[in-house]
Write a protein that holds these residues in place. Structure first.
Motif, short mmCIF file in Angstrom:
data_model
loop_
_atom_site.label_atom_id
_atom_site.label_comp_id
_atom_site.label_asym_id
_atom_site.label_seq_id
_atom_site.Cartn_x
_atom_site.Cartn_y
_atom_site.Cartn_z
N PRO A 1 72.88 84.48 70.42
CA PRO A 1 71.78 84.37 69.45
C PRO A 1 70.78 83.30 69.89
O PRO A 1 71.09 82.41 70.69
CB PRO A 1 72.49 83.98 68.16
CG PRO A 1 73.75 83.31 68.61
CD PRO A 1 74.16 84.01 69.88
N SER A 2 69.57 83.40 69.36
CA SER A 2 68.53 82.44 69.70
C SER A 2 67.49 82.39 68.58
O SER A 2 67.33 83.35 67.83
CB SER A 2 67.85 82.84 71.02
OG SER A 2 66.75 81.98 71.31
N ARG A 3 66.79 81.28 68.50
CA ARG A 3 65.67 81.19 67.57
C ARG A 3 64.44 81.90 68.13
O ARG A 3 63.45 82.11 67.41
CB ARG A 3 65.34 79.72 67.28
CG ARG A 3 66.44 78.99 66.51
CD ARG A 3 66.00 77.62 66.06
NE ARG A 3 67.07 76.90 65.40
CZ ARG A 3 67.39 77.02 64.10
NH1 ARG A 3 66.68 77.84 63.35
NH2 ARG A 3 68.37 76.32 63.59
N ASP A 4 64.48 82.27 69.41
CA ASP A 4 63.39 83.00 70.07
C ASP A 4 63.87 84.43 70.28
O ASP A 4 64.81 84.68 71.05
CB ASP A 4 63.06 82.35 71.41
CG ASP A 4 61.91 83.03 72.14
OD1 ASP A 4 61.50 84.14 71.72
OD2 ASP A 4 61.43 82.46 73.14
N VAL A 5 63.26 85.39 69.61
CA VAL A 5 63.73 86.77 69.71
C VAL A 5 63.62 87.32 71.12
O VAL A 5 64.45 88.15 71.54
CB VAL A 5 62.96 87.67 68.71
CG1 VAL A 5 61.49 87.82 69.10
CG2 VAL A 5 63.62 89.04 68.58
N GLU B 1 64.32 85.80 73.85
CA GLU B 1 65.52 85.40 74.59
C GLU B 1 66.67 86.36 74.32
O GLU B 1 67.53 86.59 75.19
CB GLU B 1 65.90 83.97 74.24
CG GLU B 1 64.92 82.92 74.77
CD GLU B 1 65.39 81.51 74.51
OE1 GLU B 1 66.47 81.34 73.89
OE2 GLU B 1 64.69 80.56 74.91
N LEU C 1 67.68 88.98 61.93
CA LEU C 1 67.57 87.55 61.69
C LEU C 1 68.58 87.14 60.63
O LEU C 1 68.71 87.79 59.59
CB LEU C 1 66.15 87.22 61.22
CG LEU C 1 65.81 85.75 60.97
CD1 LEU C 1 65.86 84.96 62.27
CD2 LEU C 1 64.41 85.63 60.33
N ASP D 1 70.20 83.26 59.14
CA ASP D 1 70.33 81.80 59.19
C ASP D 1 69.45 81.18 60.27
O ASP D 1 69.85 80.23 60.96
CB ASP D 1 71.79 81.39 59.41
CG ASP D 1 72.69 81.79 58.23
OD1 ASP D 1 72.16 81.91 57.11
OD2 ASP D 1 73.89 81.99 58.45
N GLY D 2 68.26 81.74 60.44
CA GLY D 2 67.30 81.15 61.38
C GLY D 2 67.48 81.55 62.82
O GLY D 2 66.72 81.10 63.69
N PHE D 3 68.46 82.41 63.13
CA PHE D 3 68.70 82.87 64.49
C PHE D 3 68.59 84.38 64.58
O PHE D 3 68.97 85.10 63.65
CB PHE D 3 70.09 82.44 64.97
CG PHE D 3 70.21 80.99 65.32
CD1 PHE D 3 70.04 80.56 66.63
CD2 PHE D 3 70.47 80.05 64.34
CE1 PHE D 3 70.16 79.22 66.97
CE2 PHE D 3 70.58 78.69 64.66
CZ PHE D 3 70.42 78.28 65.97
N TYR D 4 68.08 84.84 65.72
CA TYR D 4 68.03 86.28 65.99
C TYR D 4 69.32 86.70 66.68
O TYR D 4 69.84 85.99 67.55
CB TYR D 4 66.83 86.62 66.87
CG TYR D 4 65.51 86.43 66.16
CD1 TYR D 4 65.01 87.40 65.29
CD2 TYR D 4 64.76 85.27 66.37
CE1 TYR D 4 63.80 87.22 64.63
CE2 TYR D 4 63.54 85.08 65.71
CZ TYR D 4 63.08 86.06 64.85
OH TYR D 4 61.89 85.88 64.19
N HIS D 5 69.83 87.86 66.29
CA HIS D 5 71.08 88.39 66.81
C HIS D 5 70.88 89.85 67.22
O HIS D 5 70.02 90.54 66.68
CB HIS D 5 72.19 88.33 65.76
CG HIS D 5 72.45 86.97 65.20
ND1 HIS D 5 73.39 86.12 65.71
CD2 HIS D 5 71.87 86.31 64.15
CE1 HIS D 5 73.41 84.99 65.02
NE2 HIS D 5 72.49 85.09 64.06
#
Length: 208
Positions: free
Chosen positions: A48-52, A54, A84, A86-90
């Motif tokens: 996961p990342s805060r930058d989709v 990535e 999205l 909890d603030g992270f993209y998965h």
């Protein structure tokens, strides 16, 4: 005797069909809910990342390790979702579920983009669907670009050479849809779908 032989052949055929479908039966990570596909997340193969972007950059290498994914006309497509939480993209687990279609006289599986994502940690917000094509040099098809076939605000597609494309359809807006290709760490705009062409998915090339 003929009746017995005919019944025996039919039983063998049914068993063969059941066997051929076993690879795409429902599992704990994907399945059908009515006519729609659901998938489970997160997929541990993608961090996961805060930058989709990535997350998107990890999809193709991860998918390429799955069965039949590079077998061309005999290959298997896989579909999943980006979401999205909890603030992270998965990324969700990929699903092979879909209809049988013919390509140059041979059958292959065509995956169905998921409508639902299940994550035990909370309620996900789905951003995009993604899918693979089992051959190289495969642009996003007109069928994949058609407005009626869009479920989410973004569609990601990649082929066996990990050429990654992104469609932003803007279905509910008067602005054109946009088709991009991933080049390095950037997205290059390669085509527009005019408002009058969104139903058909016809692309107008852009200069440069």
């Amino acid at each position: 005797m003929r009746l017995y032989v005919g019944w025996s052949l039919m039983c063998s055929w049914l068993l063969a069909c059941a066997s051929s479908q076993s690879a795409t039966s429902e599992t704990r990570n994907y399945g059908f809910r009515g006519n729609w596909v659901w998938v489970r997340g997160p997929w541990e193969q993608v961090k996961p990342s805060r930058d989709v972007d990535e997350v998107i950059d990890q999809l193709c290498p991860a998918i390429m390790s799955l069965p039949l994914v590079q077998k061309g006309e005999y290959g298997q497509e896989y579909c999943g979702a980006l979401y999205l939480l909890d603030g992270f993209y998965h990324a969700s687990h990929p699903s092979p579920l879909g209809a049988m279609v013919r390509v140059t006289g041979r059958e292959r599986k065509q995956c169905k983009p998921p409508r639902y994502v299940e994550d035990a940690r909370g309620q996900p917000t789905t951003l995009a669907d993604f899918h693979s094509h089992p051959w190289g040099n495969s642009p996003m098809s007109q069928q994949d670009r058609r407005g009626p076939n869009q479920l989410w605000s973004i569609r990601i597609q990649f082929d066996t050479r990990c050429r990654v494309m992104k469609l932003i359809p803007y279905l509910d807006e008067e602005r054109p849809g946009e088709l991009y290709e991933r080049q390095g760490r950037l997205w290059k705009l390669i085509g527009l779908i005019k408002p009058e062409d969104k139903e058909s998915g016809i692309v107008t090339a852009v200069d440069g």
